[in-house]
Design an enzyme around this catalytic site. Structure first.
Site, PDB file in Angstrom:
ATOM      1  N   LYS B 183       0.849  -1.188   0.000  1.00 53.48           N
ATOM      2  CA  LYS B 183       0.000   0.000   0.000  1.00 53.48           C
ATOM      3  C   LYS B 183       0.889   1.243   0.000  1.00 53.48           C
ATOM      4  CE  LYS B 183      -3.491   2.530   2.589  1.00 53.48           C
ATOM      5  NZ  LYS B 183      -2.619   3.722   2.601  1.00 53.48           N
ATOM      6  N   GLY B 236       6.205   5.763   8.019  1.00 50.85           N
ATOM      7  CA  GLY B 236       5.157   6.762   8.027  1.00 50.85           C
ATOM      8  C   GLY B 236       5.163   7.526   9.332  1.00 50.85           C
ATOM      9  N   SER B 237       3.985   7.932   9.778  1.00 52.95           N
ATOM     10  CA  SER B 237       3.919   8.784  10.961  1.00 52.95           C
ATOM     11  C   SER B 237       3.687   7.964  12.223  1.00 52.95           C
ATOM     12  CB  SER B 237       2.765   9.786  10.802  1.00 52.95           C
ATOM     13  OG  SER B 237       1.540   9.078  10.876  1.00 52.95           O
ATOM     14  N   GLU B 257       9.148   2.550  10.826  1.00 49.33           N
ATOM     15  CA  GLU B 257      10.170   3.573  10.729  1.00 49.33           C
ATOM     16  C   GLU B 257       9.400   4.878  10.613  1.00 49.33           C
ATOM     17  OE1 GLU B 257      12.218   5.482   7.671  1.00 49.33           O
ATOM     18  OE2 GLU B 257      12.150   6.388   9.666  1.00 49.33           O
ATOM     19  N   CYS B 291      12.545  11.837   7.025  1.00 47.16           N
ATOM     20  CA  CYS B 291      12.371  11.525   8.448  1.00 47.16           C
ATOM     21  C   CYS B 291      13.661  11.737   9.240  1.00 47.16           C
ATOM     22  CB  CYS B 291      11.874  10.102   8.617  1.00 47.16           C
ATOM     23  SG  CYS B 291      12.836   8.904   7.700  1.00 47.16           S
ATOM     24  N   GLU B 381       7.641  17.474  14.957  1.00 49.18           N
ATOM     25  CA  GLU B 381       8.315  17.264  13.673  1.00 49.18           C
ATOM     26  C   GLU B 381       7.628  18.143  12.629  1.00 49.18           C
ATOM     27  OE1 GLU B 381       7.630  13.513  11.720  1.00 49.18           O
ATOM     28  OE2 GLU B 381       9.662  13.488  10.883  1.00 49.18           O
TER      29      GLU B 381
END
Lengths: 500, 479
Positions: B183, B236-237, B257, B291, B381
């Site tokens: 995805k 992702g977040s 991650e 990131c 962030e």
């Protein structure tokens, strides 16, 4: 002639041209002008006039290697791997022409040599692919210190390889040594110098000048390389007598050396009575490597130790299958089995056949040159199967390195293991048995470094190959271990002190 | 001429579909308009995935998984090498799609494709070197371990590195013998479709990779609660990770991650040229949408003023879309607006805001925020080309400040003093610490693990990825 032109070398050149050495990144003449005829053993004609390296040429190559190696090492693993991968792609792309060249130079059938050359190209790419796995370790030995190991190259690696797979062995020797950051001086087999030289030329724009040299020649070049004080690491594939000589020469050179030896074998294929005879016979023929390299193979199983209950049925089938092997000119794609690497070698094999007969062995097939007049000039011999050979006879004891199979029957499995072990060698062993327990017991009892259960004469990438006893010291084909074997370890311990 | 290769469109239409079992089909989820980030035009309509499509993807994966695993590692390696070769061949086609998808310059996209191809080649070889071990006990028995794939895994990937992040996960998962339900972010959807399609072109059996692009809210349940699901890897977040973990069965391993609030320390002895270079590479590459990027710069008082002057000059001199490092185009207008709010807040909450001027409409100008007050500017962030600049006077203070975040992805220090560097890397609660090198840039063969809210306990990269995508079976054999 330009080395790359060798890829188009015909079987019978009208005017054999000079083939130079490869030193310091370019073609080089032998210092003393020594040359020899490189012969096509299937036609007994000269393929080329090859320069033969002497001690002075080896010295030049080593000096060039020493000068080039630091910059090669400094390039870094990633860059070296990328170049080796590209060389691998080139070898694969040229595997047909390299295979044909090897067939003409060494006498083995072109189908087999092309497959072997493609394997060489693939091996270069595989080594390049696993190169990032080469790392040191950190050790938490003390809280105040930083402790780690680093694998570093040796500097110059001397590589000597055998004649049965010229392209493949060249790739197998140079790939891990170069990946590790070494420079390599390669002395190919005397009989098959051509494809190693072509490979060096293919690598000319990938490897800095001096990183790879090819010093084709005979014993003088080999001895000079092994004894050279600037070569701390040797990787040798060849016969036991020469391997012992390499060890001795390294030992008396005055310089400590790391030596890997891949030598010969008198490898047994042990077949139990619960194996289907058809399967058993096919295994015996596969293991003999009669077709693939004319039996000139360190790992081939040249001793059949078979349970008495199926012996005659299996041997009948083996003879039948052996007699269907089509012997012909090596460069003919329809040929299954070519000729021996040289007339001298073929004659040696004929000598063993005579000995076998004199000692009372029952020669069921082969053992003489083929009748076909087309093949009369070449170093051909029909593969031989000797039945009912008593264990201890010459044919069961000495490595022939040719297409001669000795068959001995047994009834007691302990006796089979005893016979399997009764040899100074210990390279491969193949055990066929439907009972996995008995097979594993035999596998553990036989003193060999590479054992198959229910298969024979297969190499598996990543599974380390190498012999025990007089069959060698060290392993190859272990991939990262291969690269590691061409490094020396440095331990660094930093005591971290606060600055003022 | 359409940018969209017909490999990702549905039948004869120009609508982009999803890839299930090798077929491009219209998803049963909502229609999405895919907008080009390079010129704002509508790229295509996406017929996104719905729950039924995700079910179909899992069924295809579960069916394909044993076959793909059974091929053996050498055969799988051939497929991955072939995929690498195809991606290299198709880089020219792929790069503009990536630019249109999420805004990065085509030249950077091409570099990304080349790197991704190298990752495929690497995992291809690594995959069949999953070595187990043999053991002895006092009993007469053989004990050995066999490393097996998890089975079917879900890979959920973001838009910022639309090629390499999916490829790193796909290479490792597939090399280990797993089938994949993939995805990708909708902002990297077409890229994701092309990745999956190319893998199948390379010989991967169709059921072993499906690309189900769609809204998390629509497909989340089927994606994460599927009985066939054996593992999830997310980049992702933090919020996404929390939501995922809530839905997963206890036994499903989860690799994440996530983001970071990464701090770079410039020490008293730092070479200022080096510091400037490290800051630029750590903070402005990819418009800060990485990131691992440094969002917070802590500077020792001994060099504070000199560095601030030079850094301010540097930032003020930055131009939009200049040279190979085209700056300014963020992934979406919403993102630009969100980040702009942080800069706006800094007008009140920081001593100084430094920005280049004269940038074009629609481009986001980088910002240097000097001495912000404690608050969101320090803790959250931002994920854009915005950095904060603060004074420190001791290493303990620097470590504490760097650790004053729930995240723990990267940190770094510029210094020549090994003892200071060591004190920093020992004290820093981050999974990757860089000394004198940019915080961004993680080689694929080196382990990479996020501490705190930056990860879920599994490292990625090198053998670590294979560790995640496999499990160990120990076999005992006695006669």
């Amino acid at each position: 002639m330009a080395l790359a032109d060798l890829l188009d070398l015909p079987a019978r050149p009208d005017a054999p041209e000079e083939v130079p050495l490869w030193i310091g990144g370019r073609e080089a003449a032998a210092a003393d002008g020594a040359m020899g005829d490189d012969v096509n053993p299937a036609t007994a004609t000269t393929l080329a006039r090859v320069h033969r390296a002497g001690a002075a040429d080896v010295d030049r190559a080593v000096v060039a290697a020493q000068a080039a190696q630091p910059a090669w090492a400094a390039m870094g693993l990633g860059e070296r791997a990328a170049r080796l991968a590209e060389l691998g792609r080139r070898v694969t792309a040229e595997s047909e022409r390299l295979g044909l060249l090897d067939a003409r130079d060494g006498g083995t059938a072109v189908g087999s040599m092309t497959a072997s050359a493609a394997k060489g190209g693939k091996f270069l790419q595989t080594i390049a692919g696993v190169a990032p796995e080469l790392h040191g370790r950190t050790i938490p030995a003390t809280p105040a210190g930083l402790h780690f190991t680093e694998p570093a190259p040796w500097g110059v690696v001397g590589a000597i390889c055998a004649y049965n797979h010229p392209t493949l062995f060249t790739c197998m020797k140079i790939a891990p040594a170069l990946a590790a950051g070494n420079a390599v001086v390669l002395k190919p087999a005397e009989q098959t110098p051509l494809s190693p030289l072509v490979i060096a030329a293919l690598a000319a724009d990938l490897l800095p000048a001096g990183v790879l040299s090819v010093v084709s020649g005979g014993a003088e070049a080999g001895s000079a390389l092994v004894a050279h004080p600037g070569v701390p690491r040797i990787s040798f594939t060849g016969s036991l007598p020469t391997g012992l000589a390499v060890q001795a020469a390294a030992g008396s050179s005055g310089v400590l050396k790391s030596v890997t030896l891949e030598l010969g074998g008198k490898n047994p294929i042990v077949i139990f009575g619960d194996v289907d005879p058809e399967t058993a016979a096919a295994a015996v023929v596969k293991g003999s490597n009669f077709a693939r390299v004319g039996g000139q193979s360190c790992g081939a199983t040249s001793r059949l130790l078979i349970h008495d209950s199926i012996a005659s049925e299996v041997v009948d089938r083996v003879v039948e299958q052996t007699e269907t092997i089509r012997i012909g000119m090596p460069d003919d794609p329809a040929t299954d089995m070519g000729c021996m690497v040289s007339h001298a070698h073929r004659d040696r094999i004929l000598g063993y056949v005579r000995t076998g007969l004199a000692e009372g062995g029952n020669l069921r097939t082969g053992g003489q040159p083929p009748a076909d007049p087309e093949l009369a000039a070449g170093a051909f011999v029909r593969p031989a199967v000797f039945d009912s050979v008593e264990h201890g006879a010459t044919l069961t004891a000495e490595e022939i390195f040719g297409p001669v199979l000795a068959v001995t029957a047994w009834t007691d499995p302990d006796r089979a293991v005893e016979m399997a072990n009764d040899t100074p060698y210990g390279l491969t062993a193949s055990i066929w048995c439907s009972d996995i327990d008995r097979a594993l017991h035999a596998a553990r009892s036989i003193d060999a470094g590479y054992v198959w259960v229910n298969d024979v004469e297969v190499r598996y990438p990543g599974v380390p190959f190498g012999g025990w006893k007089q069959s060698g010291i060290g392993k190859e084909l272990g991939l990262v271990d291969d690269i590691l074997s061409h490094t020396r370890s440095k331990a660094i311990s930093i005591s971290v002190r606060p600055s003022r | 001429m359409t940018l969209i290769p017909n490999r990702v469109t549905i039948g004869d239409s120009d609508e982009v579909g999803i890839l299930i079992g090798g077929e491009v089909v219209a998803g049963s989820g909502p229609e999405e308009k895919l907008v080009s980030r390079t010129d704002g035009s509508i790229l295509a309509v996406l017929r996104s995935a719905g729950p039924a499509d995700v079910r179909a993807a899992y069924q295809a994966a579960a069916e394909a998984a044993p076959r793909w695993a059974g091929l053996g590692p050498a055969a799988r390696a051939e497929v991955l090498h072939q995929a690498a070769a195809l991606f290299r061949e198709r880089a020219g086609e792929l790069a503009p799609v990536m630019s249109a998808d999420m805004g990065k310059p085509t030249s950077e996209a091409e570099v990304e494709v080349a790197k991704g191809a190298a990752v495929l080649d690497y995992y291809a070889e690594l995959g069949y070197r999953r070595l187990g071990a043999t053991y002895r006990t006092d009993f007469d028995e053989d004990i050995f371990t066999v490393i097996e794939p998890l089975g079917t895994v879900a890979l959920i990937t973001p838009w910022n590195f639309p090629f390499t992040i999916p490829i790193r996960k796909l290479s490792a998962a597939l090399a280990a013998g797993n089938a994949v339900v993939f995805k990708p972010s909708t902002n990297a959807g077409i890229t994701g479709m092309l990745i999956a399609a190319t893998l199948i072109d390379a010989g991967l059996e169709p059921g072993a990779v499906s690309a189900t692009i769609g809204r998390s809210s629509v497909v989340e349940k089927e994606l994460l609660e599927a009985p066939e699901l054996d593992g999830v890897s997310l980049t992702g977040s933090y919020e996404a990770a929390v939501a995922i973990r809530r839905r997963l069965r206890m036994e499903v391993p989860f690799q994440a991650e996530l983001g970071g609030k990464n701090t770079l320390v410039v020490w008293a002895d730092a070479d200022l040229d080096k510091a400037i270079a490290v800051i630029a590479a750590s903070s402005f590459r990819n418009n800060g949408q990485i990131c691992t990027a440094a969002g917070r710069v802590l500077v020792h008082e001994a060099v504070y003023d000199r560095l601030l002057e030079r850094l301010s000059d540097q930032v003020k001199a930055m131009a939009d879309a200049a040279g190979p490092d085209e700056l300014g185009i963020l992934v979406s207008d919403q993102e630009s607006e969100r980040i702009e709010e942080y800069v706006a807040a800094a007008e009140d909450q920081a001593e100084q805001v430094v920005r280049p001027s004269g940038w074009r409409e629609g481009r986001f100008a980088p910002a240097l925020l000097v001495e912000p007050e404690p608050g969101p500017l320090i803790t959250e962030e931002i994920f854009g080309p915005v950095i904060t600049y603060e004074r420190v006077s001791g290493i303990d203070e620097a470590v504490d400040k760097a650790n004053a975040t729930a995240f723990g992805l990267t940190s770094g220090i510029v210094t020549a003093d090994l003892a200071v560097a060591r004190r920093f890397w020992q004290g820093s609660r981050a999974g990757t610490v860089k000394v004198n090198s940019p915080l961004t840039g993680v080689p694929f063969h080196v382990p990479f693990e996020g501490y705190g809210h930056s990860g879920a306990g599994w490292a990625e990269g090198g053998e670590s990825s294979l560790d995640f995508f496999t499990r160990t079976k120990t076999v005992y054999v006695r006669s």
